[in-house]
Motif scaffolding. Structure first.
Motif, PDB file in Angstrom:
ATOM      1  N   UNK A 145       0.833  -1.199   0.000  1.00  0.00           N
ATOM      2  CA  UNK A 145       0.000   0.000   0.000  1.00  0.00           C
ATOM      3  C   UNK A 145       0.871   1.253   0.000  1.00  0.00           C
ATOM      4  N   UNK A 146       1.886   1.260   0.856  1.00  0.00           N
ATOM      5  CA  UNK A 146       2.802   2.411   0.900  1.00  0.00           C
ATOM      6  C   UNK A 146       3.534   2.583  -0.424  1.00  0.00           C
ATOM      7  N   UNK A 147       4.028   1.460  -0.968  1.00  0.00           N
ATOM      8  CA  UNK A 147       4.728   1.529  -2.252  1.00  0.00           C
ATOM      9  C   UNK A 147       3.803   1.999  -3.365  1.00  0.00           C
ATOM     10  N   UNK A 148       2.567   1.498  -3.354  1.00  0.00           N
ATOM     11  CA  UNK A 148       1.606   1.903  -4.375  1.00  0.00           C
ATOM     12  C   UNK A 148       1.282   3.392  -4.246  1.00  0.00           C
ATOM     13  N   UNK A 149       1.096   3.848  -3.016  1.00  0.00           N
ATOM     14  CA  UNK A 149       0.795   5.257  -2.797  1.00  0.00           C
ATOM     15  C   UNK A 149       1.939   6.144  -3.273  1.00  0.00           C
ATOM     16  N   UNK A 150       3.156   5.747  -2.959  1.00  0.00           N
ATOM     17  CA  UNK A 150       4.319   6.520  -3.407  1.00  0.00           C
ATOM     18  C   UNK A 150       4.410   6.495  -4.928  1.00  0.00           C
ATOM     19  N   UNK A 151       4.221   5.323  -5.520  1.00  0.00           N
ATOM     20  CA  UNK A 151       4.260   5.222  -6.982  1.00  0.00           C
ATOM     21  C   UNK A 151       3.203   6.085  -7.645  1.00  0.00           C
ATOM     22  N   UNK A 152       2.008   6.078  -7.071  1.00  0.00           N
ATOM     23  CA  UNK A 152       0.932   6.900  -7.623  1.00  0.00           C
ATOM     24  C   UNK A 152       1.238   8.385  -7.452  1.00  0.00           C
ATOM     25  N   UNK A 153       1.841   8.747  -6.322  1.00  0.00           N
ATOM     26  CA  UNK A 153       2.195  10.153  -6.087  1.00  0.00           C
ATOM     27  C   UNK A 153       3.250  10.610  -7.089  1.00  0.00           C
ATOM     28  N   UNK A 154       4.234   9.752  -7.341  1.00  0.00           N
ATOM     29  CA  UNK A 154       5.281  10.099  -8.315  1.00  0.00           C
ATOM     30  C   UNK A 154       4.669  10.224  -9.696  1.00  0.00           C
ATOM     31  N   UNK A 155       3.826   9.276 -10.056  1.00  0.00           N
ATOM     32  CA  UNK A 155       3.184   9.315 -11.368  1.00  0.00           C
ATOM     33  C   UNK A 155       2.323  10.565 -11.521  1.00  0.00           C
ATOM     34  N   UNK A 156       1.559  10.897 -10.481  1.00  0.00           N
ATOM     35  CA  UNK A 156       0.716  12.094 -10.527  1.00  0.00           C
ATOM     36  C   UNK A 156       1.569  13.361 -10.629  1.00  0.00           C
ATOM     37  N   UNK A 157       2.668  13.390  -9.886  1.00  0.00           N
ATOM     38  CA  UNK A 157       3.555  14.550  -9.935  1.00  0.00           C
ATOM     39  C   UNK A 157       4.178  14.695 -11.318  1.00  0.00           C
ATOM     40  N   UNK A 158       4.596  13.588 -11.912  1.00  0.00           N
ATOM     41  CA  UNK A 158       5.167  13.644 -13.261  1.00  0.00           C
ATOM     42  C   UNK A 158       4.133  14.121 -14.273  1.00  0.00           C
ATOM     43  N   UNK A 159       2.880  13.705 -14.107  1.00  0.00           N
ATOM     44  CA  UNK A 159       1.818  14.147 -15.024  1.00  0.00           C
ATOM     45  C   UNK A 159       1.554  15.643 -14.908  1.00  0.00           C
ATOM     46  N   UNK A 160       1.768  16.195 -13.717  1.00  0.00           N
ATOM     47  CA  UNK A 160       1.520  17.626 -13.516  1.00  0.00           C
ATOM     48  C   UNK A 160       2.587  18.503 -14.150  1.00  0.00           C
ATOM     49  N   UNK A 161       3.757  17.927 -14.407  1.00  0.00           N
ATOM     50  CA  UNK A 161       4.827  18.713 -15.019  1.00  0.00           C
ATOM     51  C   UNK A 161       4.461  19.089 -16.448  1.00  0.00           C
ATOM     52  N   UNK A 162       4.900  20.249 -16.893  1.00  0.00           N
ATOM     53  CA  UNK A 162       4.740  20.569 -18.309  1.00  0.00           C
ATOM     54  C   UNK A 162       5.471  19.518 -19.163  1.00  0.00           C
ATOM     55  N   UNK A 163       5.009  19.311 -20.363  1.00  0.00           N
ATOM     56  CA  UNK A 163       5.527  18.252 -21.228  1.00  0.00           C
ATOM     57  C   UNK A 163       7.051  18.293 -21.361  1.00  0.00           C
ATOM     58  N   UNK A 164       7.613  19.441 -21.643  1.00  0.00           N
ATOM     59  CA  UNK A 164       9.064  19.532 -21.869  1.00  0.00           C
ATOM     60  C   UNK A 164       9.844  19.206 -20.589  1.00  0.00           C
ATOM     61  N   UNK A 165       9.339  19.632 -19.442  1.00  0.00           N
ATOM     62  CA  UNK A 165      10.013  19.307 -18.183  1.00  0.00           C
ATOM     63  C   UNK A 165       9.951  17.803 -17.927  1.00  0.00           C
ATOM     64  N   UNK A 166       8.788  17.197 -18.177  1.00  0.00           N
ATOM     65  CA  UNK A 166       8.636  15.761 -17.982  1.00  0.00           C
ATOM     66  C   UNK A 166       9.569  15.000 -18.923  1.00  0.00           C
ATOM     67  N   UNK A 167       9.656  15.439 -20.172  1.00  0.00           N
ATOM     68  CA  UNK A 167      10.543  14.793 -21.137  1.00  0.00           C
ATOM     69  C   UNK A 167      11.991  14.865 -20.658  1.00  0.00           C
TER      70      UNK A 167
END
Length: 181
Positions: free
Chosen positions: A113-135
């Motif tokens: 659960x902790x690992x999943x929550x962290x993974x989801x938080x990282x994924x959500x944070x990466x999605x919030x970045x502008x495209x060029x920053x994420x790239x």
């Protein structure tokens, strides 16, 4: 292409396939769309760059992948305009009902659960970045490309890569501060 080159190409594509899928999934938020983007990128890469030296393949593949992701965003924007105009909504299906069933073979549900929550938080944070920053972040930190290879893959200058990467790291640190020391 010789048999050796085909084997090398297959090994290269097998080696980047999962990470490319994750990159595309972060960009599209949809497994099927991500798979289409990656398959299209792989086909385009093989069609255009298979005869290039193997050392040049990583930045060429990632440039192809990033180009396909940008193309997907453009098509998606256009499709969404038409959907909005005609009142279509893709959010009406409730998703996969099997996703809610717990795994009885899980060795440590609390840790998962902790690992999943962290993974989801990282994924959500990466999605919030502008495209060029994420790239820039994914190509430098996930794929391990150097600054010049990342610049080539993104189609920009090395200075732009450094700027995008710095901004991405700063933004991610802010969004994920509750998970870090």
């Amino acid at each position: 292409m010789t048999l050796d080159t085909t084997d090398e190409l297959n090994r290269f594509l097998a080696g980047v396939e999962r990470r490319a899928f994750r990159m595309a999934r972060l960009a599209t938020s949809d497994d099927d769309e991500a798979l289409d983007v990656v398959q299209d990128a792989m086909l385009g890469f093989v069609r255009n760059y298979a005869r290039k030296p193997e050392a040049e393949w990583p930045p060429l593949f990632h440039r192809t992948l990033q180009s396909r992701i940008v193309d997907w965003h453009r098509r998606s924007t256009l499709r969404n305009r038409f959907r909005a105009w005609f009142g279509k909504n893709d959010d009406e299906d409730g998703g996969d009902p099997l996703d809610g069933i717990p795994d009885v073979n899980s060795p440590d549900p609390a840790r998962q659960l902790l690992d999943r929550d962290l993974g989801q938080a990282i994924e959500a944070a990466l999605r919030k970045l502008p495209t060029r920053q994420r790239q820039a972040f994914l190509l430098r930190n996930w794929e391990g490309l150097d600054t010049s290879e990342t610049a080539f893959a993104m189609g920009c200058s090395e200075g732009s890569v450094k700027t995008h990467l710095s901004r991405a790291v700063h933004a991610l640190r802010g969004m994920l501060e509750e998970y870090g020391p």
